[in-house]
Design a protein around this motif. Structure first.
Motif, PDB file in Angstrom:
ATOM      1  N   CYS A 148       0.835  -1.207   0.000  1.00 34.47           N
ATOM      2  CA  CYS A 148       0.000   0.000   0.000  1.00 34.47           C
ATOM      3  C   CYS A 148       0.869   1.255   0.000  1.00 34.47           C
ATOM      4  CB  CYS A 148      -0.919   0.020   1.218  1.00 34.47           C
ATOM      5  SG  CYS A 148      -2.154  -1.292   1.262  1.00 34.47           S
ATOM      6  N   ALA A 149       1.838   1.284   0.918  1.00 32.28           N
ATOM      7  CA  ALA A 149       2.622   2.506   1.145  1.00 32.28           C
ATOM      8  C   ALA A 149       3.525   2.851  -0.028  1.00 32.28           C
ATOM      9  CB  ALA A 149       3.453   2.364   2.417  1.00 32.28           C
ATOM     10  N   ILE A 150       3.927   1.869  -0.804  1.00 32.62           N
ATOM     11  CA  ILE A 150       4.843   2.143  -1.905  1.00 32.62           C
ATOM     12  C   ILE A 150       4.236   3.132  -2.900  1.00 32.62           C
ATOM     13  CG2 ILE A 150       4.101   0.248  -3.425  1.00 32.62           C
ATOM     14  CD1 ILE A 150       7.103  -0.238  -4.021  1.00 32.62           C
ATOM     15  N   TYR A 151       2.906   3.195  -2.952  1.00 30.90           N
ATOM     16  CA  TYR A 151       2.224   4.089  -3.891  1.00 30.90           C
ATOM     17  C   TYR A 151       2.039   5.511  -3.349  1.00 30.90           C
ATOM     18  CZ  TYR A 151       0.785  -0.178  -6.397  1.00 30.90           C
ATOM     19  OH  TYR A 151       0.768  -1.353  -7.086  1.00 30.90           O
ATOM     20  N   LEU A 206       9.059   0.250  -7.672  1.00 31.60           N
ATOM     21  CA  LEU A 206       8.507  -1.010  -8.153  1.00 31.60           C
ATOM     22  C   LEU A 206       9.594  -1.908  -8.733  1.00 31.60           C
ATOM     23  CD1 LEU A 206       5.209   0.223  -9.863  1.00 31.60           C
ATOM     24  CD2 LEU A 206       5.432  -0.984  -7.681  1.00 31.60           C
ATOM     25  N   SER A 207      10.582  -1.320  -9.330  1.00 29.48           N
ATOM     26  CA  SER A 207      11.659  -2.117  -9.917  1.00 29.48           C
ATOM     27  C   SER A 207      12.394  -2.941  -8.863  1.00 29.48           C
ATOM     28  CB  SER A 207      12.644  -1.211 -10.655  1.00 29.48           C
ATOM     29  OG  SER A 207      13.142  -0.200  -9.797  1.00 29.48           O
ATOM     30  N   ALA A 208      12.409  -2.449  -7.614  1.00 29.23           N
ATOM     31  CA  ALA A 208      13.065  -3.194  -6.540  1.00 29.23           C
ATOM     32  C   ALA A 208      12.337  -4.497  -6.233  1.00 29.23           C
ATOM     33  CB  ALA A 208      13.148  -2.339  -5.275  1.00 29.23           C
ATOM     34  N   LEU A 209      11.082  -4.597  -6.638  1.00 32.06           N
ATOM     35  CA  LEU A 209      10.295  -5.810  -6.426  1.00 32.06           C
ATOM     36  C   LEU A 209      10.420  -6.768  -7.600  1.00 32.06           C
ATOM     37  CD1 LEU A 209       6.984  -4.087  -5.245  1.00 32.06           C
ATOM     38  CD2 LEU A 209       8.985  -4.684  -3.867  1.00 32.06           C
ATOM     39  N   ILE A 259       3.161  -3.512 -15.906  1.00 29.44           N
ATOM     40  CA  ILE A 259       2.349  -2.473 -15.268  1.00 29.44           C
ATOM     41  C   ILE A 259       0.898  -2.458 -15.742  1.00 29.44           C
ATOM     42  CG2 ILE A 259       2.066   0.043 -15.110  1.00 29.44           C
ATOM     43  CD1 ILE A 259       5.049   0.240 -14.608  1.00 29.44           C
ATOM     44  N   PRO A 260       0.606  -2.578 -17.030  1.00 30.10           N
ATOM     45  CA  PRO A 260      -0.815  -2.579 -17.428  1.00 30.10           C
ATOM     46  C   PRO A 260      -1.634  -3.676 -16.740  1.00 30.10           C
ATOM     47  CG  PRO A 260       0.574  -2.198 -19.336  1.00 30.10           C
ATOM     48  CD  PRO A 260       1.500  -2.556 -18.207  1.00 30.10           C
ATOM     49  N   GLN A 261      -1.048  -4.855 -16.533  1.00 24.59           N
ATOM     50  CA  GLN A 261      -1.787  -5.925 -15.867  1.00 24.59           C
ATOM     51  C   GLN A 261      -1.954  -5.630 -14.382  1.00 24.59           C
ATOM     52  OE1 GLN A 261      -3.153  -8.502 -17.671  1.00 24.59           O
ATOM     53  NE2 GLN A 261      -4.301  -8.861 -15.786  1.00 24.59           N
ATOM     54  N   ILE A 262      -0.936  -5.042 -13.744  1.00 21.69           N
ATOM     55  CA  ILE A 262      -1.071  -4.644 -12.336  1.00 21.69           C
ATOM     56  C   ILE A 262      -2.228  -3.661 -12.189  1.00 21.69           C
ATOM     57  CG2 ILE A 262       0.033  -3.345 -10.459  1.00 21.69           C
ATOM     58  CD1 ILE A 262       2.695  -4.536 -11.356  1.00 21.69           C
ATOM     59  N   VAL A 263      -2.287  -2.696 -13.090  1.00 23.58           N
ATOM     60  CA  VAL A 263      -3.366  -1.698 -13.044  1.00 23.58           C
ATOM     61  C   VAL A 263      -4.718  -2.359 -13.285  1.00 23.58           C
ATOM     62  CG1 VAL A 263      -4.348   0.298 -14.221  1.00 23.58           C
ATOM     63  CG2 VAL A 263      -1.913   0.267 -13.621  1.00 23.58           C
ATOM     64  N   LYS A 264      -4.794  -3.226 -14.279  1.00 18.56           N
ATOM     65  CA  LYS A 264      -6.065  -3.889 -14.583  1.00 18.56           C
ATOM     66  C   LYS A 264      -6.572  -4.680 -13.386  1.00 18.56           C
ATOM     67  CE  LYS A 264      -8.268  -7.050 -17.860  1.00 18.56           C
ATOM     68  NZ  LYS A 264      -8.078  -7.894 -19.068  1.00 18.56           N
ATOM     69  N   GLU A 313       0.562   5.536 -16.176  1.00 23.18           N
ATOM     70  CA  GLU A 313       1.561   6.600 -16.194  1.00 23.18           C
ATOM     71  C   GLU A 313       2.153   6.842 -14.801  1.00 23.18           C
ATOM     72  OE1 GLU A 313      -0.346  10.013 -17.815  1.00 23.18           O
ATOM     73  OE2 GLU A 313      -0.581   9.135 -19.819  1.00 23.18           O
ATOM     74  N   ILE A 314       1.289   6.817 -13.772  1.00 26.30           N
ATOM     75  CA  ILE A 314       1.772   7.004 -12.399  1.00 26.30           C
ATOM     76  C   ILE A 314       2.734   5.882 -12.019  1.00 26.30           C
ATOM     77  CG2 ILE A 314       1.094   7.039  -9.965  1.00 26.30           C
ATOM     78  CD1 ILE A 314      -1.584   8.266 -10.918  1.00 26.30           C
ATOM     79  N   LEU A 315       2.354   4.648 -12.302  1.00 26.15           N
ATOM     80  CA  LEU A 315       3.197   3.512 -11.916  1.00 26.15           C
ATOM     81  C   LEU A 315       4.515   3.501 -12.686  1.00 26.15           C
ATOM     82  CD1 LEU A 315       0.647   2.696 -10.401  1.00 26.15           C
ATOM     83  CD2 LEU A 315       1.055   0.329 -11.149  1.00 26.15           C
ATOM     84  N   GLU A 316       4.499   3.995 -13.902  1.00 26.76           N
ATOM     85  CA  GLU A 316       5.740   4.044 -14.676  1.00 26.76           C
ATOM     86  C   GLU A 316       6.749   5.007 -14.046  1.00 26.76           C
ATOM     87  OE1 GLU A 316       4.221   2.789 -19.184  1.00 26.76           O
ATOM     88  OE2 GLU A 316       4.427   4.915 -18.631  1.00 26.76           O
ATOM     89  N   THR A 317       6.269   6.027 -13.347  1.00 23.93           N
ATOM     90  CA  THR A 317       7.184   6.930 -12.650  1.00 23.93           C
ATOM     91  C   THR A 317       7.818   6.275 -11.430  1.00 23.93           C
ATOM     92  OG1 THR A 317       5.577   7.909 -11.108  1.00 23.93           O
ATOM     93  CG2 THR A 317       5.719   8.879 -13.322  1.00 23.93           C
ATOM     94  N   MET A 318       7.291   5.118 -11.024  1.00 23.08           N
ATOM     95  CA  MET A 318       7.765   4.450  -9.820  1.00 23.08           C
ATOM     96  C   MET A 318       8.791   3.359 -10.101  1.00 23.08           C
ATOM     97  SD  MET A 318       4.067   4.066  -7.917  1.00 23.08           S
ATOM     98  CE  MET A 318       4.769   2.999  -6.660  1.00 23.08           C
ATOM     99  N   LEU A 319       9.114   3.132 -11.364  1.00 27.84           N
ATOM    100  CA  LEU A 319      10.071   2.069 -11.694  1.00 27.84           C
ATOM    101  C   LEU A 319      11.487   2.416 -11.202  1.00 27.84           C
ATOM    102  CD1 LEU A 319       8.839   1.094 -15.272  1.00 27.84           C
ATOM    103  CD2 LEU A 319       8.760  -0.333 -13.200  1.00 27.84           C
TER     104      LEU A 319
END
Length: 409
Positions: free
Chosen positions: A316-319, A367-370, A377-382, A403-409
């Motif tokens: 949760c917190a990673i976001y 996210l890349s650390a995981l 990412i598209p499947q995570i979002v879906k 787009e938000i998750l891509e900034t977290m890589l």
């Protein structure tokens, strides 16, 4: 029964999954919880909360008041290892006792159904749950199934709806983070569908919650970090949610300040005062969450727990930093007083400070650390879009979330 708070120094400052959101209206209708705009709102919960150091010693009296004679005790293994069966019997008092400890992290449908059958066979008339969020969630489901037919699967997927409350339930958290002891939510893992459906029926509120900071002292540091960050995320989502009321937002405000200021000292320094304040922040945050649920972050966490084996609170917190930045245009005015209290000037400063706190706590921030790759990412979002996604303060689409998750890589 209107919620009774036995909370010292309770000074109010001024994900759930898609399935969970389905049941909010039922809670509203039964318990008078209004999700209205403007200044009109109602606030009521059926759980009686007992907060404070050594409040676990009141457990026997609570059971006596409930008329419990045969207790089905769902106990986290670490707690039972600490106190032993003799110590557990002393806590519960003169009752018959059946103990169930086979509850894994992220409990499965099979675990719940097995425990429910064991409880029925024992002839128990009250359930005591002592453990982390997984134990408490499972216990809510087991209590429900004592008075309602079928498998918990039927209720998770809305094949059935409860006809009555289950057995009385006393919830005793040993972690400071999930808030499960004061909510109707229970998230259960369905291995067959690789999913984490949830229930949120008014019938699943615990009857009593005994919240004793002393029980959280022995948490391993990684567990303390994950649960504390979960509590912080829930409070932030409650504060910015479009469903928030004046009452719930005041509670979220207080929870955020308590946890943000004290989490590091509680987790890394095991400071007694900090532990109390984080525990208090957790139960206050859980109480407001019971009223309004979460927003986008909790549904998004489930793919990370299921597919990347990340602890729930960390998932949760990673976001949080990325969504603080994305939500900034919609929350600037609302966060003004909160930022002042925290000694911060801007949302960006808050996002950076939160990220730095996570790093000091050895929590992942990318996210890349995981092992998450851009193509995933598209499947995570879906898989991470739920009804609560709609309560984010700034509108979200799958495209913007990617787009938000891509900034977290």
């Amino acid at each position: 029964m209107i919620t009774s708070f036995y909370i010292r120094s309770f000074e109010l400052s001024g994900g759930v999954s898609a399935d969970t959101q389905f049941h909010f209206q039922m809670c509203i209708e039964k318990f008078g919880v209004a999700m209205t705009t403007g200044s009109n709102w109602d606030f009521r919960l059926p759980t009686e909360i007992h907060f404070g150091w050594e409040r676990l010693s009141t457990l026997s009296a609570v059971l006596t008041n409930l008329g419990g004679r045969h207790v089905f005790a769902m106990i986290g293994r670490s707690f039972l290892n600490r106190v032993g069966e003799t110590g557990l019997k002393d806590l519960l008092g003169p009752v018959e006792l059946t103990v169930f400890t086979d509850i894994e992290e992220n409990p499965s449908i099979n675990t719940v159904d097995t425990a429910a059958a064991r409880c029925r066979e024992a002839g128990a008339d009250v359930i005591v749950a002592i453990g982390g969020g997984s134990v408490l969630d499972a216990a809510k489901c087991v209590a429900l199934l004592q008075k309602n037919d079928g498998s918990i699967r039927d209720y998770l997927y809305q094949v059935r709806k409860p006809e009555r409350r289950g057995l009385p339930l006393v919830a005793v958290p040993t972690t400071a983070g999930t808030g499960s002891e004061v909510t109707p939510f229970a998230v259960i893992t369905d291995p067959e569908k690789n999913a984490k459906p949830a229930i949120s029926y008014p019938e699943t509120f615990p009857d009593h919650a005994i919240v004793d900071p002393a029980l959280t002292i022995s948490m391993p540091t990684p567990v303390a970090v994950s649960t504390g960050l979960d509590a912080m995320t829930q409070a932030l989502e409650g504060f910015w949610s479009t469903r928030a009321t004046e009452m719930t937002r005041a509670m979220a405000f207080r929870a955020i300040t308590l946890i943000y200021r004290n989490l590091e000292a509680a987790c890394l320094g095991k400071d007694r005062d900090a532990i109390e304040k984080v525990t208090l922040g957790s139960v206050i945050g859980g109480t407001q969450m019971a009223m309004i649920g979460n927003t986008a972050l909790h549904p998004l966490s489930y793919p990370l727990t299921l597919d990347y084996n990340l602890r729930h609170g960390l998932a949760c917190a990673i976001y949080v930093p990325a969504f603080l930045r994305y939500n900034q245009p919609a929350i600037d005015a609302r966060f003004s007083d909160l930022l002042t209290v925290l000694g911060l000037r801007t949302i960006e400063e808050f996002a950076a400070g939160f990220e730095a706190l996570m790093q000091r706590l050895d929590a992942p921030t990318r996210l890349s650390a995981l092992g998450v790759e851009r193509a995933a990412i598209p499947q995570i979002v879906k898989n991470g879009v739920g009804r609560s996604t709609a309560f984010n303060p700034r509108p979200l689409t799958e495209e913007t979330m990617i787009e938000i998750l891509e900034t977290m890589l």
